[in-house]
Design an enzyme around this catalytic site. Structure first.
Site, PDB file in Angstrom:
ATOM      1  CB  CYS A 104       0.419   8.218   4.544  1.00  0.00           C
ATOM      2  SG  CYS A 104       0.517   7.091   3.133  1.00  0.00           S
ATOM      3  CB  CYS A 215      -3.628   1.339   5.328  1.00  0.00           C
ATOM      4  SG  CYS A 215      -4.173   2.669   4.202  1.00  0.00           S
TER       5      CYS A 215
END
Length: 288
Positions: A104, A215
């Protein structure tokens, strides 16, 4: 519920999938070669990194945890993200994992440095936007970096951009709301493409040479981004490099499995473990 694929599906995808951590057997708390690798994300996006890790180390076992209940992380404060990340890593340690991938970008920015200081004996990799290859392959070009608002606010991101800003025009674009399409299983839909057309209208009018997916959710809408911006735009993400770096660190720590002929297992866990969410996890892992 313990979900196992049919023999045909196992052969096709080359990996066992389960939702039951007990399928790893009795794990002690001290990391061993036969213990699983933990992969953590704010939701299901980190499965884009997990896919590359499975390709890189198909003999290894993986425990993937998605914190969909608290998603999105990208609009939270740094301290909120750090607390959530550390809480989950504490559980991983109790479960005896031998290495950790923070799959992440937002959690990497907020917590990876502190995690390495807290757990110096645990091989840990984070992920950062693939700005370097994008700039290297498009010198003097326009490089759009799509990321969450928090990732773009962080000092770590600004340092990364500053390293390469004299080699290309680097354009950060906060993309609040995009990861939710992936979490809801809406990648590839007209709805997400309309969202992207509104988000990217300036870069349709004034094209860029490359896009960096900052992302881990965004690779699942890669084809949608490509359709909106055109086939001439090159798209980059950091998943493959992250998988190679984790493999290197596991080897360096002497924790790589000896048996390279076995088929690894993936266990999915989620803080919002609905039937549809767990099915989405499996779908994204097996997606080509």
């Amino acid at each position: 519920m313990d979900y196992m694929q049919s023999e045909e599906e196992k052969s096709k995808n080359g990996i066992h999938i389960s939702e039951d951590i007990d399928s790893f057997g009795d794990l002690g708390k001290e990391p061993q070669k036969d213990h699983p690798i933990a992969v953590f994300d704010s939701g299901v996006g980190g499965i884009s990194v997990l896919r590359e890790m499975v390709k890189e180390m198909p003999w290894e076992d993986f425990l993937f945890y998605g914190d969909s209940k608290n998603a999105p992380y990208g609009t939270k404060t740094k301290e909120e993200v750090r607390v959530l990340t550390f809480s989950r890593v504490e559980e991983f340690r109790k479960e005896g994992v031998k290495a950790l991938s923070v799959a992440c970008n937002t959690a990497t920015s907020a917590a990876v440095r502190a995690l390495r200081q807290t757990y110096p004996d645990l091989p840990i990799v984070g992920i950062e936007p693939a700005v370097k290859p994008a700039v290297t392959e498009n010198p003097g070009g326009r490089v759009l970096v799509m990321a969450t608002p928090m990732t773009i606010r962080e000092e770590k991101f600004h340092k990364l951009v500053n390293r390469f800003q004299d080699q290309a025009e680097i354009i950060p674009l906060p993309c609040a709301g995009l990861m939710e399409f992936v979490e809801k299983g809406k990648a590839g839909t007209k709805e997400v493409r309309e969202f992207l057309r509104q988000l990217l209208w300036e870069y349709i009018e004034h094209p860029v040479d490359a896009v960096v997916l900052g992302c881990t959710h965004y690779p699942f809408v890669r084809s949608d981004i490509q359709k909106v911006l055109g086939d001439q735009v090159k798209i980059y993400d950091g998943a493959k490099g992250t998988a190679r770096e984790l493999h290197r660190r596991i080897r360096a720590a002497g924790l790589e499995r000896d048996d390279k002929n076995r088929i690894g297992r993936v266990v999915f866990q989620n803080s919002a473990p609905t039937k549809s969410k767990m099915a989405l996890c499996e779908k994204l892992l097996c997606q080509k």
